[in-house]
Motif scaffolding. Structure first.
Motif, PDB file in Angstrom:
ATOM      1  N   ASN A  10       0.829  -1.209   0.000  1.00 46.51           N
ATOM      2  CA  ASN A  10       0.000   0.000   0.000  1.00 46.51           C
ATOM      3  C   ASN A  10       0.863   1.258   0.000  1.00 46.51           C
ATOM      4  N   PHE A  11       1.815   1.312  -0.918  1.00 41.09           N
ATOM      5  CA  PHE A  11       2.646   2.497  -1.062  1.00 41.09           C
ATOM      6  C   PHE A  11       1.844   3.605  -1.743  1.00 41.09           C
ATOM      7  N   THR A  12       1.926   4.802  -1.174  1.00 42.12           N
ATOM      8  CA  THR A  12       1.342   5.992  -1.789  1.00 42.12           C
ATOM      9  C   THR A  12       2.334   7.132  -1.653  1.00 42.12           C
ATOM     10  N   ILE A  13       1.966   8.284  -2.168  1.00 46.34           N
ATOM     11  CA  ILE A  13       2.863   9.444  -2.028  1.00 46.34           C
ATOM     12  C   ILE A  13       2.890   9.960  -0.593  1.00 46.34           C
ATOM     13  N   GLY A  17       1.121   1.846   3.902  1.00 42.73           N
ATOM     14  CA  GLY A  17       0.185   1.182   4.797  1.00 42.73           C
ATOM     15  C   GLY A  17      -0.380   2.151   5.815  1.00 42.73           C
ATOM     16  N   ASN A  18      -0.276   1.794   7.111  1.00 42.09           N
ATOM     17  CA  ASN A  18      -0.752   2.657   8.187  1.00 42.09           C
ATOM     18  C   ASN A  18       0.229   3.767   8.532  1.00 42.09           C
ATOM     19  N   LEU A  19       1.366   3.773   7.844  1.00 43.42           N
ATOM     20  CA  LEU A  19       2.388   4.779   8.092  1.00 43.42           C
ATOM     21  C   LEU A  19       2.214   5.924   7.119  1.00 43.42           C
ATOM     22  N   ARG A  20       2.029   7.132   7.656  1.00 45.65           N
ATOM     23  CA  ARG A  20       1.851   8.317   6.837  1.00 45.65           C
ATOM     24  C   ARG A  20       2.936   9.328   7.157  1.00 45.65           C
ATOM     25  N   ILE A  21       3.381  10.041   6.113  1.00 42.89           N
ATOM     26  CA  ILE A  21       4.398  11.074   6.258  1.00 42.89           C
ATOM     27  C   ILE A  21       3.694  12.426   6.260  1.00 42.89           C
ATOM     28  N   LYS A  27       3.164   9.385  11.009  1.00 40.92           N
ATOM     29  CA  LYS A  27       1.886   9.153  11.656  1.00 40.92           C
ATOM     30  C   LYS A  27       1.477   7.711  11.427  1.00 40.92           C
ATOM     31  N   LEU A  28       1.225   6.986  12.505  1.00 40.30           N
ATOM     32  CA  LEU A  28       0.826   5.587  12.453  1.00 40.30           C
ATOM     33  C   LEU A  28      -0.653   5.482  12.793  1.00 40.30           C
ATOM     34  N   GLU A  29      -1.394   4.765  11.984  1.00 36.26           N
ATOM     35  CA  GLU A  29      -2.805   4.548  12.207  1.00 36.26           C
ATOM     36  C   GLU A  29      -3.038   3.078  12.527  1.00 36.26           C
ATOM     37  N   GLY A  30      -3.866   2.808  13.564  1.00 40.43           N
ATOM     38  CA  GLY A  30      -4.125   1.433  13.953  1.00 40.43           C
ATOM     39  C   GLY A  30      -3.048   0.907  14.884  1.00 40.43           C
ATOM     40  N   ASP A  31      -3.064  -0.400  15.124  1.00 38.34           N
ATOM     41  CA  ASP A  31      -2.085  -1.039  15.996  1.00 38.34           C
ATOM     42  C   ASP A  31      -0.744  -1.148  15.282  1.00 38.34           C
ATOM     43  N   SER A  32       0.347  -0.941  16.053  1.00 38.55           N
ATOM     44  CA  SER A  32       1.693  -1.003  15.484  1.00 38.55           C
ATOM     45  C   SER A  32       2.566  -1.898  16.349  1.00 38.55           C
TER      46      SER A  32
END
Length: 239
Positions: A10-13, A17-21, A27-32
């Motif tokens: 789930n790579f995006t710009i 995945g649940n990891l956002r820049i 920023k982590l969303e959900g359980d890590s």
């Protein structure tokens, strides 16, 4: 294969995945789950949400110096919570000190210290305090079941019961001693109900008036009053 990996991960710009820049960092969303050490300057939860740290065993927080030596350590485990450091402090939101502990002393800064245990408080050594008092309408008891009870002060010890009685009870000997001053009994009525009576031969009309006599060893006894002192003929108590 590369496209498949990008799709699965789930790579995006904005991240993976649940990891956002974001502008403020990651920023982590959900359980890590982190299988290796995590180094970060700040870890915070979403606004309005709690931050949870979960572990099957211990959760350890270490504060290191430049030489990676542990300065302060906090360990929370299934059996105990342990803290290691030079000083431990607990403060209110306004910054008032409630509790502190170091190698030299333990300070309780609260206005009132309450001990709710059934056995009270045990001090194996000495205790130093300017005031010992009970709660309103409660009695204060200072008791030593198997040893002696000593109260000392360089400028005197004051025992005051403003709205009740004061009792001093012991099994063997109660001693009042003043080395440089005096012992003063100031009351409207002073009673010594259990003083022994000296032996005497009644002469004349029996009186209900007695005099207090003092033996050479300091013992007190009662003797029936006469026209003169009768202490000298009632010395059987002094033997």
């Amino acid at each position: 294969m590369t496209i498949w990996i990008l799709k699965v991960m789930n790579f995006t710009i904005d991240g993976m995945g649940n990891l956002r820049i974001t502008e403020k960092g990651l920023k982590l969303e959900g359980d890590s789950e982190f299988l290796q050490p995590l180094y970060a300057k700040e870890i915070q939860s979403r606004p309005g949400n709690a931050l949870y740290f979960k572990s099957a065993r211990n959760v350890t927080v270490n504060i290191l110096n430049e030489q990676t030596k542990v300065l302060t350590q906090l360990i929370t485990g299934p059996k105990a919570i342990e803290a290691y450091g030079k000083k431990f402090e607990v403060k209110t939101v306004s910054g008032k000190l409630l509790f502190s502990a170091d190698n030299n002393e333990v300070v309780v800064g609260a206005e009132r210290l309450r001990v709710l245990g059934a056995e009270g408080t045990v001090f194996p050594k000495s205790i130093e305090t300017p005031n010992v008092r009970a709660d309103p309408f409660k009695e204060l008891r200072l008791e030593s079941p198997t040893r002696s009870l000593v109260m000392e002060a360089p400028k005197g010890v004051e025992i005051n019961a403003e709205a009740g009685n004061m009792e001093a009870i012991c099994r063997t000997e109660l001693r009042l001693e003043s080395k440089d001053g005096e012992i003063k009994l100031d009351a409207a009525k002073i009673k010594l109900p259990r003083l022994p009576h000296g032996s005497y031969t009644p002469t004349g009309t029996r009186q209900k008036v007695f005099e207090i006599c003092v033996c050479a060893n300091g013992r007190l006894f009662l003797s029936q009053a006469g026209t003169g002192s009768t202490c000298q003929i009632n010395t059987s108590v002094c033997l």
